[in-house]
Design a protein around this motif. Structure first.
Motif, PDB file in Angstrom:
ATOM      1  N   ARG A 116       0.810  -1.218   0.000  1.00  0.00           N
ATOM      2  CA  ARG A 116       0.000   0.000   0.000  1.00  0.00           C
ATOM      3  C   ARG A 116       0.842   1.265   0.000  1.00  0.00           C
ATOM      4  N   ASP A 117       2.147   1.125   0.121  1.00  0.00           N
ATOM      5  CA  ASP A 117       3.049   2.270   0.114  1.00  0.00           C
ATOM      6  C   ASP A 117       2.927   2.993  -1.230  1.00  0.00           C
ATOM      7  N   GLN A 118       2.760   4.308  -1.178  1.00  0.00           N
ATOM      8  CA  GLN A 118       2.510   5.094  -2.395  1.00  0.00           C
ATOM      9  C   GLN A 118       3.656   4.998  -3.396  1.00  0.00           C
ATOM     10  N   ALA A 119       4.904   5.042  -2.929  1.00  0.00           N
ATOM     11  CA  ALA A 119       6.052   4.959  -3.841  1.00  0.00           C
ATOM     12  C   ALA A 119       6.114   3.586  -4.513  1.00  0.00           C
ATOM     13  N   VAL A 120       5.835   2.543  -3.749  1.00  0.00           N
ATOM     14  CA  VAL A 120       5.834   1.182  -4.302  1.00  0.00           C
ATOM     15  C   VAL A 120       4.720   1.042  -5.339  1.00  0.00           C
ATOM     16  N   THR A 121       3.559   1.607  -5.030  1.00  0.00           N
ATOM     17  CA  THR A 121       2.420   1.553  -5.947  1.00  0.00           C
ATOM     18  C   THR A 121       2.734   2.282  -7.250  1.00  0.00           C
ATOM     19  N   GLN A 122       3.342   3.465  -7.169  1.00  0.00           N
ATOM     20  CA  GLN A 122       3.680   4.230  -8.374  1.00  0.00           C
ATOM     21  C   GLN A 122       4.694   3.465  -9.235  1.00  0.00           C
ATOM     22  N   ALA A 123       5.701   2.869  -8.609  1.00  0.00           N
ATOM     23  CA  ALA A 123       6.699   2.108  -9.365  1.00  0.00           C
ATOM     24  C   ALA A 123       6.049   0.888 -10.025  1.00  0.00           C
ATOM     25  N   ALA A 124       5.125   0.243  -9.322  1.00  0.00           N
ATOM     26  CA  ALA A 124       4.420  -0.918  -9.891  1.00  0.00           C
ATOM     27  C   ALA A 124       3.564  -0.500 -11.081  1.00  0.00           C
ATOM     28  N   ARG A 125       2.943   0.653 -10.995  1.00  0.00           N
ATOM     29  CA  ARG A 125       2.143   1.145 -12.134  1.00  0.00           C
ATOM     30  C   ARG A 125       3.026   1.349 -13.359  1.00  0.00           C
ATOM     31  N   ALA A 126       4.230   1.858 -13.143  1.00  0.00           N
ATOM     32  CA  ALA A 126       5.161   2.051 -14.262  1.00  0.00           C
ATOM     33  C   ALA A 126       5.554   0.703 -14.867  1.00  0.00           C
ATOM     34  N   ARG A 127       5.812  -0.304 -14.018  1.00  0.00           N
ATOM     35  CA  ARG A 127       6.138  -1.641 -14.545  1.00  0.00           C
ATOM     36  C   ARG A 127       4.955  -2.215 -15.314  1.00  0.00           C
TER      37      ARG A 127
END
Length: 150
Positions: A116-127
């Motif tokens: 749920r971490d916002q930075a992790v979520t943003q990086a996953a969206r890019a992948r």
């Protein structure tokens, strides 16, 4: 390649332990990629998560040559340092926040664990976008709290 994104995971460490238990019980072999501190926590959790259900695993950095040696050759779960080559025999890659998608090309299946971490979520969206642009079909598994809230 088959790709699954498990998103909004409240406890990625606990989720990874459950997932790797299933991989092991199914007779599959998996390589788990992530930053060193995350792998260290997962290593400890795999030893202690369930006292009656040990999940055989080892660390892999690939610096010992292309093979882990006879004693570890049948290890089903490998915790891989970033940049490590694929351990022999693994068909599943589990990603816990590694952004280098080229690492996962040799695998038949990629499982992304997204907290749920916002930075992790943003990086996953890019992948996700990069994989979609490659024409790879993605299965999405959103996780929800017990009360049904996302």
């Amino acid at each position: 390649m088959r790709v699954e994104f498990h998103t909004d995971v409240a406890d990625p460490l606990e989720f990874a332990c459950r997932l790797l238990r299933k991989v092991y019980r199914n007779g599959s072999r998996a390589a788990v990629y992530g930053p060193g501190p995350a792998l260290a926590r997962l290593d400890q959790a795999l030893w202690t998560s369930d006292a009656l259900d040990f999940i055989p695993h080892a660390r892999w950095n690939g610096q010992n040559g292309p093979s882990p040696g006879a004693g570890l050759g049948r290890t089903p779960i490998w915790l891989c340092e970033p940049g490590a080559p694929p351990p022999p025999g693994c068909t599943i890659a589990v990603n816990v926040a590694l952004d280098d998608l080229a690492t996962f090309d040799p695998y038949e299946r990629l499982i992304e664990i997204v907290s749920r971490d916002q930075a992790v979520t943003q990086a996953a969206r890019a992948r996700w976008r990069v994989l979609s642009e490659r024409g790879i079909q993605i299965e999405h598994h959103p996780h929800r709290d017990a009360d049904g809230a996302a």
